[in-house]
Each structure stands twice: as structure tokens, then as C-alpha cells.
Design an enzyme around this catalytic site. Structure first.
Site, PDB file in Angstrom:
ATOM      1  N   CYS A 255       9.669   3.309  -0.440  1.00  0.00           N
ATOM      2  CA  CYS A 255      10.391   3.819   0.729  1.00  0.00           C
ATOM      3  C   CYS A 255      11.883   3.510   0.541  1.00  0.00           C
ATOM      4  O   CYS A 255      12.573   3.140   1.482  1.00  0.00           O
ATOM      5  CB  CYS A 255       9.843   3.248   2.029  1.00  0.00           C
ATOM      6  SG  CYS A 255       9.762   1.453   2.059  1.00  0.00           S
TER       7      CYS A 255
ATOM      8  N   ASP B 225      -3.218  -7.295  -2.657  1.00  0.00           N
ATOM      9  CA  ASP B 225      -1.830  -7.634  -2.275  1.00  0.00           C
ATOM     10  C   ASP B 225      -1.582  -9.092  -2.638  1.00  0.00           C
ATOM     11  O   ASP B 225      -2.481  -9.934  -2.516  1.00  0.00           O
ATOM     12  CB  ASP B 225      -1.591  -7.425  -0.777  1.00  0.00           C
ATOM     13  CG  ASP B 225      -0.105  -7.241  -0.467  1.00  0.00           C
ATOM     14  OD1 ASP B 225       0.319  -6.070  -0.259  1.00  0.00           O
ATOM     15  OD2 ASP B 225       0.634  -8.249  -0.444  1.00  0.00           O
TER      16      ASP B 225
ATOM     17  N   ASP C 280       2.218   1.488  -4.391  1.00  0.00           N
ATOM     18  CA  ASP C 280       3.215   1.680  -3.318  1.00  0.00           C
ATOM     19  C   ASP C 280       4.069   0.412  -3.360  1.00  0.00           C
ATOM     20  O   ASP C 280       3.799  -0.561  -2.659  1.00  0.00           O
ATOM     21  CB  ASP C 280       2.473   1.840  -1.981  1.00  0.00           C
ATOM     22  CG  ASP C 280       3.420   2.194  -0.842  1.00  0.00           C
ATOM     23  OD1 ASP C 280       4.447   2.844  -1.106  1.00  0.00           O
ATOM     24  OD2 ASP C 280       3.140   1.808   0.304  1.00  0.00           O
TER      25      ASP C 280
HETATM   26  C1  LIG Z   1       5.496  -1.319   0.645  1.00  0.00           C
HETATM   27  S1  LIG Z   1       4.397  -2.553   0.930  1.00  0.00           S
HETATM   28  C2  LIG Z   1       2.899  -1.759   0.762  1.00  0.00           C
HETATM   29  C3  LIG Z   1       2.492  -0.963   1.974  1.00  0.00           C
HETATM   30  C4  LIG Z   1       1.095  -0.467   1.884  1.00  0.00           C
HETATM   31  N1  LIG Z   1       0.859   0.300   0.702  1.00  0.00           N
HETATM   32  C5  LIG Z   1       0.694   0.334   3.082  1.00  0.00           C
HETATM   33  O1  LIG Z   1       0.688   1.516   3.005  1.00  0.00           O
HETATM   34  O2  LIG Z   1       0.374  -0.237   4.119  1.00  0.00           O
HETATM   35  C6  LIG Z   1       4.531  -3.504  -0.491  1.00  0.00           C
HETATM   36  C7  LIG Z   1       3.535  -4.586  -0.590  1.00  0.00           C
HETATM   37  O3  LIG Z   1       3.616  -5.102  -1.882  1.00  0.00           O
HETATM   38  C8  LIG Z   1       3.243  -6.435  -1.818  1.00  0.00           C
HETATM   39  N2  LIG Z   1       3.677  -7.088  -3.065  1.00  0.00           N
HETATM   40  C9  LIG Z   1       4.861  -7.556  -3.391  1.00  0.00           C
HETATM   41  N3  LIG Z   1       4.851  -8.083  -4.605  1.00  0.00           N
HETATM   42  C10 LIG Z   1       3.622  -7.908  -5.081  1.00  0.00           C
HETATM   43  C11 LIG Z   1       2.995  -8.243  -6.274  1.00  0.00           C
HETATM   44  N4  LIG Z   1       3.638  -8.854  -7.272  1.00  0.00           N
HETATM   45  N5  LIG Z   1       1.708  -7.950  -6.415  1.00  0.00           N
HETATM   46  C12 LIG Z   1       1.039  -7.364  -5.447  1.00  0.00           C
HETATM   47  N6  LIG Z   1       1.570  -7.036  -4.287  1.00  0.00           N
HETATM   48  C13 LIG Z   1       2.858  -7.294  -4.100  1.00  0.00           C
HETATM   49  C14 LIG Z   1       3.898  -6.941  -0.576  1.00  0.00           C
HETATM   50  O4  LIG Z   1       3.249  -8.059  -0.087  1.00  0.00           O
HETATM   51  C15 LIG Z   1       3.739  -5.748   0.319  1.00  0.00           C
HETATM   52  O5  LIG Z   1       2.669  -5.902   1.163  1.00  0.00           O
END
Ligand SMILES: C[S@@+](CC[C@H](N)C(=O)[O-])C[C@H]1O[C@@H](n2cnc3c(N)ncnc32)[C@H](O)[C@@H]1O
Length: 696
Positions: free
Chosen positions: A619, A518, A562
């Protein structure tokens, strides 16, 4: 059939069988039992009837007379009593009505109607209780008709000519209904009559039967007459006279028409024929039809007419109903009441559903749509941008359902951590703590829905021991689609707070290697905590921008993306989404999602023996963040869509507004709170078929 040989081997005598023996004429021993009668043939029954009737006719006729006289006396007494009771009521009513009529400026018809009212009541009293039961519906209709008539008279002053027409039509329809009902009753009565008479002849119980028969006859006559009355209130007195006349007629006929009492089936059919012929005006083309067919034909005709009138009435009602009038600028500015807005939302949706007919002249569809959007924003507290987006996705009726569903949080669901326990054991433990739960559905073997709990679900010993994860049902789906296998190398590109990561680890049975990445360091702390609690030991937690991940590591069997999104599927969980999303946020999200997806694809090894799979999920319900992104990836990388394997969910869009997506986008799945009782979600499964990156 011949005689059969006995099993003990004794010889069976040959010769004529019993069946060929001539049967003697039937005899009827005195006092034949009713149950024996049931064994008789139809012919035998007829003979028996005739014989018994001959014996008992004179005795029976005198009995009938006596009973009818007695009954008439008692009825007259009843009528007198009831009349006395009612007179005072009538006088009161009359006075009230007259008083009203005086106020309403000399409505002459009213007095006639009052008289007719009185007559109806008198006639009612003259009828047997049976009659009243059977005909209560008709009387009720007649009373309704009268009521509406009265209302009409009282309102005449203010009513327009068009309203008058509508009411008169209503009245006509009510008349038709009454006619139709009475006809149905007639055929019912005829049937009843037939059955009763046949039984009475056999059972030799003429005393009671005849009373009933007389009632039935009179019911039929009276009903026909009464229907006429219902249609014309002035004929009420005529009806009473006819009722008495028919009774008298029966008495006179009782002596002379004893033959008629030997009711054979043929005679009943003849009766029906006569009545039917009268009703159908001896139409020549009906001659070949059975009586019941004729009645049926007539009823059908009536029904058709009835439907025609109902349609006309409906059209009239629509034409004359108060049409929604478009609010002025001032009205729009001054509305403070949410109920008014709610009503206007409904009205505008009705207008839009039949725009040609219901719109105001010189008003365009876009004006109504704009008004609706504005009201929806006010009522549900959305900003214009998001409401417009939602209006583009859903048809109007579904939009309301979505908005309503997005006001309510979905049921709490938990996922069993199969690394530590079984669902059955977990459920047992939680139930013993006062948790009311059930399996989510057939589609998952690890999910439980929690209806209520006496303890906080995030603080039970089972939770702290890592036996379950609190997770929305929709969040199970991407991991199920990913289908992780033991000993694979899997990347969860945007893992925090780790709900899906722990699910993947459980399916991998803590084997292979699971990278939980993340970009947000703080959020990664939650991943660490969760994976510890759950007992995941096959994971490496890393903190990279997912877009850079292919430059760090590649060759994964599977990647879950995700993706970060606008969260339009989880509005009930985060109400700020309603107001804080603008066009620029979507654009930003889309760009990031596209780049992350390409990176996720690049991380996968197309030649993986077990996988080569990328699952993309959000989502969000906006096509810009879902189908659009997948369609982009299909063009940019050597990937193709695979069926998700999920047995429920709506198919992904292949077109949206002016945009056309690859037809295989049908294989993606959409989930909605108002349809699937889970948060809004999108999931797509891609298979990488080549490691070559096109145009590079
Ligand atoms: C929808 S959430 C993921 C939820 C997770 N899959 C779960 O089930 O608990 C999206 C995540 O993407 C991360 N995120 C946003 N931009 C990102 C990037 N460029 N690279 C990696 N992670 C990223 C955010 O910090 C966030 O935690």
C-alpha cells in the site's frame, strides 16, 4: 409508370396514361386559401403574388402611410415622456461626472463623452423595442467601452504608458467586436427580411408586414450607423438624424417603389449583392463569389484580426501582470497565514510551468522548487523527505491532486463473505438496517460501497455473523490477481489481520490448505478472530519470519506477499506517515521487501499444475518499494511478470529518475487516491518458471 392490373382480375383499359395528358394553364380561384398556396409550384406562387399585388397596391400604400404616421406620433410621444424622465437622471449623472472630472484635473474629453452619452440614450429611445432587443448586445458593448474609457480617464494619473496602450488596445478590440456583431446581424436581418417579404406577399397581410419590414430596413441601416457611433461617441447626434432620414426615405419610396414590393427571390439576391459589394469595396477578386460567400469571407478576415488582437492583448497582459516576486528570507520566516502560503504555492507552480518567461532573473529552478517544497510541507504538514519523494513521482499539477486526495479518507467499502451469503442478500439486509450502499463497480462482484449508515458497520448482526468484511477496495485487488483455486496449497506470507486471507479462503471455497503466516504474534490474534467469524476452516495460522519460511515449508501453488511497507498510499488513514518516514525507513523496508519476495518465490513450486504464481503487493506508491523490488526479483530468480488481469489501474514504471527497470514492469499496476478513488496501491503478478535458484 403504366397502369397496374387490379387484384380482382378486371381488365385495365389500355392507352395513354394520365401523365402524358397535356395540363391546362394554372388558374387561381378567388380567395385562394393559404394552405392551397403551399401546394403551388414556385412559378405559380410568383404569378399569384404579382396578380394579388396589382390589385392591392394603391390601397396598401395609403394604409402604410397611415400606420407609419400613427406610429411616428406614438413614438414621438414615448420619446418625449422618456426624455422627461431621463433628463433628471442625466442631470444628476452629469453633475457627478463633472464633479469627478473637476477632481481629476480638467479632462476636456469628458464633457464630450457626457454629451455622447446623452445622445446614445436619446437614440435608444427613438428605436423600436425590436431594435433595442436585437441591438442590446451592441449597446451593452458600447456602454462597456464607455465605462472602460471612463475608468481609464480617472486612472490616467497613476497609470503607466504601457497600461495606456493596453487599454487602448482593449478599446480597439471592443470596436472590432461591435463591427463583427453588426455584420453578423446584417446578414441575419437580410435573411429575415427575405423570408418575411415572401410570406407577406403570399399571405396578403401587408398592413402588419410592412411595419415590420420598415423596422427591419431601419434596423439594418441604424445598426450600421450605430456601430459607427459605438466606435466614435461624438457621432451620436449624426446617428439620430440618419435614423429619421431613413424613415422619411421609406415614406417617400412607399408610393413610387411599389414594384419593389413584389419581392422576387432574384431581387433579394440583387439587394444582397449591392450591399455586399459596398461592404467589400468592389474587390475585383471577389467578383466570382456569391454574396453570402463574400460576407463569410469578410467575417473570417475580421475573426482572424480579432484573434490576432486578442493574442496581442493576452501577451501584453502577461508581460505587464504583476510578476511573482521571490520572497526574502525575512518574508519566508514570518509567514504565519496558510492562505498566503497557498497563494505562493500557486504562484510558484505558475512560474515553474513557464520558467523561462516568468522566473526572476538570477533565480534558478532549484530555488523555486525548494521554495515550493518548503511551502507544500508547511501547508500539508509533511516532512521534507517524503515531500521530496512525492515531488519526484508526480508532475506538479498531479502532485497537488495527490496531496489533496490524501487529506480525505476514501469511501468505506465492504466485501461480501461468499462463504456465508450473497451480495444481493447482504445488501438487502443492510439496507433494511438503514445502510445506504451501492455496488463498488463492475470490476468486483462482492464489493459494496457504503455512503452512510445509521448503525456502526463493525457492529451489525450481519458483521458479527461474518457476512462481510470491512476492507478497502484496493485490498480486493491482490487476491483477485492471485486467482486462488479450489484444493490448492496457498501461503499468505504476511497475513495479519487476515482480510486478504479470508478472501483467499472464500475463493478456495474452504477447500485445499491455506497457510496464514505473520511475524507479529499479537497481530495474529486478529487473524484468528477474523477467520473464525468468517467461517474459514481450511486455514493453518503460523508465526514465522517470512524470510525463513522456505526453510520450513515449500511447494506452494501460490503465495501472496502483501508486504510490510511505508504506507504512503494510505496517508489519509494514517496521518503519521506524513512526518515519520525518513530515508532510513525506506531503506529498511526495501531490504525486508526484497528478502521477503525472494523467500515467497522460493516457497512456490514452479511445477505446480495449477499455479506457480506469486503476487506481490504494497500500500505504498514509492517505486523503491514496488518496481524496484520486482526488478530485483526478476534478476535474482527464475520468474517473469504476467499481466494482472485487472481492467483498470495505471501501468507500473519502467523508468524512474536515473533508474531503468525491466520493460515488463509495465505489466504491474499502480493505483492512486486522486485517480482511482481508492487508497494508493501496487500489485504485481509473477510466474515462477524454474525451481532452480540462479547462482546458488
Ligand atoms: C500490510 S500488512 C499485511 C496485511 C494483510 N495482508 C491483510 O490483508 O490483512 C503487513 C504484515 O506483514 C507483517 N510482517 C512484517 N514483517 C514480516 C516478516 N518478516 N515476516 C512475516 N510477516 C511480516 C506485519 O506484521 C504485518 O502484519
Amino acid at each position: 409508370m403504366g397502369r397496374k392490373a387490379k387484384f380482382d382480375g378486371t381488365q385495365v383499359p389500355t392507352g395513354r396514361g394520365k401523365k402524358v395528358k397535356k395540363q391546362s394553364d394554372p388558374t387561381f380561384p378567388q380567395g385562394v386559401l393559404v394552405k392551397d398556396i403551399n401546394k403551388l409550384s414556385r412559378r405559380q406562387k410568383q404569378r399569384l403574388q404579382k396578380k394579388l399585388l396589382k390589385q392591392q397596391q394603391p390601397q396598401k400604400n395609403t394604409k402604410i402611410k397611415n400606420i407609419l404616421k400613427k406610429e411616428e406620433n406614438s413614438k414621438e410621444k414615448q420619446i418625449q415622456l422618456k426624455n422627461e424622465e431621463n433628463i433628471s437622471k442625466k442631470l444628476k449623472k452629469k453633475n457627478e461626472k463633472k464633479f469627478k472630472s473637476a477632481i481629476n484635473n480638467n479632462y476636456q474629453n469628458e464633457d464630450d463623452e457626457e454629451e455622447a452619452d446623452d445622445n446614445i440614450t436619446d437614440v435608444h429611445m427613438e428605436q423600436d423595442e425590436e431594435d433595442m432587443d436585437d441591438d442590446s448586445d451592441q449597446m451593452h458593448l458600447a456602454a462597456k467601452l464607455k465605462k472602460s474609457k471612463q475608468k481609464f480617464l480617472n486612472n490616467t494619473k497613476g497609470d503607466s504608458e504601457e497600461n495606456t496602450k493596453i487599454l487602448l488596445k482593449k478599446k480597439e478590440n471592443s470596436k472590432k467586436q461591435i463591427q463583427l456583431k453588426s455584420e453578423k446581424n446584417i446578414s441575419k436581418k437580410l435573411k429575415k427580411k427575405k423570408e418575411k417579404k415572401f410570406k407577406s406577399a403570399i399571405n396578403n397581410n401587408y398592413q402588419n408586414e410592412d411595419d415590420e419590414e420598415e423596422d427591419d430596413d431601419n434596423i439594418t441601416d441604424v445598426q450600421m450607423e450605430q456601430d459607427e457611433e459605438d466606435m466614435d461617441d461624438d457621432d451620436q447626434l449624426h446617428f439620430a438624424a440618419k435614423f429619421k432620414k431613413s424613415k422619411q426615405k421609406f415614406l417617400n419610396n412607399a408610393e413610387s417603389d411599389s414594384e419593389e414590393m413584389t419581392f422576387s427571390e432574384e431581387e433579394f439576391i440583387d439587394d444582397e449583392q449591392i450591399e455586399c459589394n459596398e461592404e467589400t469595396d468592389n474587390k475585383s477578386d471577389d467578383d466570382d463569389l456569391l454574396p453570402i460567400e463574400k460576407i463569410n469571407k469578410k467575417l473570417k478576415k475580421k475573426k482572424q484580426e480579432e484573434e490576432k488582437y486578442a493574442q496581442e492583448e493576452m501577451d501584453n497582459m502577461i508581460a505587464h501582470q504583476s510578476v511573482f516576486s521571490f520572497p526574502t528570507e525575512e518574508e519566508l520566516a514570518n509567514v504565519t497565514n496558510l492562505k498566503d502560503i497557498q497563494q505562493r504555492i500557486r504562484d510558484v507552480i505558475i512560474v515553474l510551468s513557464d520558467f523561462k518567461r516568468l522566473r526572476e532573473k538570477n533565480r534558478s529552478r532549484s530555488e523555486y522548487t525548494e521554495l515550493l517544497r518548503r511551502d507544500l510541507c508547511t501547508y500539508y504538514s509533511y516532512n521534507n523527505f517524503l515531500m521530496e519523494k512525492l515531488m519526484q513521482i508526480f508532475p506538479l499539477d498531479e502532485l497537488l491532486e495527490f496531496l489533496e486526495a490524501s487529506e480525505v479518507e476514501r469511501p468505506m467499502t465492504i466485501r461480501t463473505n461468499t462463504l456465508k451469503t450473497r451480495r444481493r442478500d447482504l445488501a438487502e439486509a443492510l439496507i433494511s438496517r438503514g445502510v445506504n450502499l451501492d455496488p463498488i463497480g463492475k470490476w468486483t462482484k462482492v464489493g459494496l460501497v457504503v455512503y452512510s449508515s445509521q448503525v456502526p458497520m463493525g457492529a451489525t448482526p450481519e458483521y458479527l455473523a461474518g457476512h462481510y468484511i470491512i476492507q478497502g477496495a484496493a485490498s480486493f485487488l491482490p487476491v483477485m490477481v492471485l486467482e486462488p483455486r479450489e484444493n490448492e496449497r496457498i501461503l499468505d506470507m504476511c497475513a495479519a489481520p487476515g482480510g486478504k486471507t479470508s478472501h483467499i479462503a472464500a475463493l478456495m471455497k474452504n477447500t485445499g490448505i491455506l497457510f496464514a503466516n505473520d511475524v507479529n504474534k499479537d497481530r495474529l490474534k486478529a487473524v484468528v478472530g477474523n477467520l473464525h467469524r468468517i467461517g474459514v476452516v481450511n486455514s493453518i495460522i503460523c508465526n514465522y519470519d517470512g524470510r525463513q519460511f522456505p526453510t520450513i515449508m515449500k511447494g506452494f501453488d501460490r503465495v501472496l506477499l502483501d508486504a510490510p511497507c511505508t504506507g504512503t498510499g494510505v496517508i489519509a488513514k494514517d496521518l503519521s506517515v506524513k512526518t515519520n518516514k525518513e530515508e532510513v525507513d525506506i531503506q529498511r523496508c526495501c531490504t525486508l521487501q526484497r528478502e521477503l519476495l525472494l523467500a515467497a518465490i522460493d516457497c512456490v513450486n514452479a511445477r505446480s499444475e495449477t499455479g506457480g504464481i506469486i503476487v506481490y503487493s504494497t500500500c505504498s506508491i514509492l517505486p523503491e518499494e514496488n518496481e524496484w523490488i520486482i526488478d530485483y526479483a526478476l534478476k535474482k530468480r527464475n520468474v517473469k511478470l504476467l499481466p494482472t488481469g485487472l481492467e483498470f489501474g495505471a501501468d507500473g514504471f519502467t523508468s524512474y529518475r536515473q533508474h531503468r527497470f525491466h520493460p515488463s514492469l509495465k505489466l504491474t499496476k499502480r493505483y492512486y487516491p486522486h485517480v482511482h478513488n481508492m487508497y494508493g496501491f501496487f500489485v504485481a503478478k509473477l510466474k515462477k518458471f524454474s525451481n532452480v535458484i540462479p547462482n546458488q
